[in-house]
Scaffold this motif. Structure first.
Motif, short mmCIF file in Angstrom:
data_model
loop_
_atom_site.label_atom_id
_atom_site.label_comp_id
_atom_site.label_asym_id
_atom_site.label_seq_id
_atom_site.Cartn_x
_atom_site.Cartn_y
_atom_site.Cartn_z
N VAL A 18 0.85 -1.19 0.00
CA VAL A 18 0.00 0.00 0.00
C VAL A 18 0.88 1.24 0.00
O VAL A 18 1.69 1.43 0.91
CB VAL A 18 -0.92 0.06 1.23
N SER A 20 1.15 5.47 -0.08
CA SER A 20 0.47 6.73 0.10
C SER A 20 1.51 7.84 0.10
O SER A 20 2.71 7.57 0.01
CB SER A 20 -0.34 6.74 1.40
N LEU A 69 -7.85 -0.65 6.71
CA LEU A 69 -8.17 0.07 5.47
C LEU A 69 -9.19 -0.71 4.65
O LEU A 69 -9.08 -1.92 4.48
CB LEU A 69 -6.93 0.27 4.62
N ILE A 72 -10.08 0.79 -0.81
CA ILE A 72 -9.05 1.53 -1.54
C ILE A 72 -8.70 0.82 -2.84
O ILE A 72 -9.09 -0.32 -3.07
CB ILE A 72 -7.78 1.75 -0.68
N TYR A 73 -7.97 1.52 -3.68
CA TYR A 73 -7.66 1.00 -5.01
C TYR A 73 -6.60 -0.09 -4.97
O TYR A 73 -5.51 0.11 -4.45
CB TYR A 73 -7.18 2.14 -5.91
N ALA A 98 -1.47 -1.08 -4.02
CA ALA A 98 -2.63 -0.30 -3.65
C ALA A 98 -2.20 1.14 -3.44
O ALA A 98 -1.08 1.41 -3.03
CB ALA A 98 -3.23 -0.85 -2.37
N THR A 100 -3.63 4.96 -1.86
CA THR A 100 -4.68 5.61 -1.08
C THR A 100 -4.24 7.00 -0.66
O THR A 100 -3.06 7.24 -0.45
CB THR A 100 -5.04 4.78 0.16
N LEU A 105 -7.44 8.70 7.25
CA LEU A 105 -7.28 7.27 7.51
C LEU A 105 -6.98 7.03 8.98
O LEU A 105 -6.25 7.78 9.61
CB LEU A 105 -6.11 6.71 6.70
N LYS A 154 -5.26 8.37 -7.59
CA LYS A 154 -5.78 7.59 -6.47
C LYS A 154 -5.15 8.03 -5.15
O LYS A 154 -5.60 7.65 -4.08
CB LYS A 154 -5.51 6.10 -6.69
#
Lengths: 222, 222
Positions: A18, A20, A69, A72-73, A98, A100, A105, A154
């Motif tokens: 993931v 971000s 989470l 999310i994508y 992923a 996000t 969050l 995203k």
DNA sequence: TCCGTTAGTGTTTTAATAACACTAACTAGT
DNA sequence: ACTAGTTAGTGTTATTAAAACACTAACGGA
């Protein structure tokens, strides 16, 4: 209860990288393992695929269980299957990546499950299994896709400014972009919409807030 | 001999979409199944991953066993894992795609194993499992990669003319290209080398034969 | 030796990308 | 209330890359 087969079967997991972005730094989400093997070490969130569960569903479920989470994508990345990547038994890992936004969050943290924590991409702890290699591949794919798709958006929250988007692109790709050219380019894709509202957060001119016209869509570029 | 686990395990296969080009048509390699399920139907070559075998090795081995092809270019494509894609048990398929020149190949054919046969991409028989969907994805990936990598040259035999290459690109992408621009482009990549020899096969000017400078390498473009 | 066929070669036009600098709008501090 | 500091916003020109375009060369067969 046991399960018996006439020939040996591997176990299959889904593991998720993931990404971000926060404070102009690219981050990844890791959990601290509380069981052997690699007890106490950091690892990707993930776990074994249920026998009646699709791999995609498994990735979503494990992510929710281990980090909190959801929604999310997610995108399948690559399947890692060298025979000795897990000391317990043969484990094949279907890796996902992923993206996000960081805003709003809340991670499962210190709960009964594992600690989930964001780590700077360039300051990773030592990782369990071959998760370091998985993350490297995920990062390559991310930077590549930034150039030929709109997947980077995203990372954006519901509303954002054009400067937010530019700063995101600069952070992920690691190179500065010309402001006017960037704005012309992103607007020419025809995926953003002015909200009419503005964001003012400091002693300077407020910026127009935009949203995605169709938030679910990811366009291929050029 | 049986194998017992405390929780259920899926089976894992590697399945391979082998592309080639013949007579200006894109072809795929299929085998006829001689066992249930889908007995007698056409399917992708592939089979179960050995417990001590990497997935890549499995793909190479199955391809050799079922079709006689070896040493060809293989790349992992995608992993298909919906729970009901095989009626026997839960089977997760790691799909590969492969490219090979047609020249000088001999298929296993009518042997004890299965019949392997080339099929025109636009005239496929009905296929077992979800192999139709796998082929569709493989084809998308192939046409996409043709534009941003030099992978297409894996279709070429050891020596080839520039016209051969152009005709290949036109066949796979389905669109004509300007001769002079194409030649300028392919030569500018700096991956081809004149052999000095020429190919004359008819009542016309013979064409220079080229080889790849570094046959193993695949370059990303732009 | 003429005809059919494929190989081979540059220049110009057009489109896309990159470079570049100032004004506008706001807040905080004086 | 004015000044200083900070980020937002905006077009034009130069450069580079891509697309369009037509003729000559070399061969074999009739």
């Amino acid at each position: 209860m046991t399960y018996t087969y006439t020939y040996p079967h591997p176990a299959v997991t889904a593991d998720i990288v993931v990404f971000s972005v926060e404070d102009d730094r690219l981050k990844i989400l890791l959990i601290r393992r509380k069981e052997d093997p690699f007890q106490g070490q950091w690892a990707l969130p993930g776990g074994f695929v249920g026998i009646d569960e699709s791999i995609d569903d498994c990735a979503l479920r494990e992510l929710e269980e281990e980090t909190g989470l959801s929604g999310i994508y997610l995108e399948q990345l690559y399947t890692f299957g060298t025979p000795d990547r897990d000391p317990r038994e043969r484990v094949i890992s279907v890796a996902y990546f992923a993206l996000t936004p960081m805003t709003g969050l809340t991670l499962k943290h210190g709960s009964d499950a594992m600690d989930a924590q964001w780590h700077d991409i360039d300051a990773q702890p030592e990782l369990a299994f071959d998760h370091g290699a998985i993350i490297r591949l995920a990062r390559e794919r991310l930077t590549a896709k930034l150039d030929y798709s709109t997947v980077g958006l995203k990372f954006m929250p519901a509303e954002f400014t054009l400067s937010d988007v530019q700063s995101l692109y600069e952070t992920v790709s690691g190179q500065a972009r010309d402001k006017r050219n960037f704005r012309k380019w992103i607007l020419s894709l025809d995926i953003l919409e002015e909200t009419g509202r503005k964001k003012s957060d400091g002693a300077h001119r407020p910026a127009m807030l935009y949203t995605l016209k169709t938030p679910a869509e990811i366009r291929m570029i050029k």
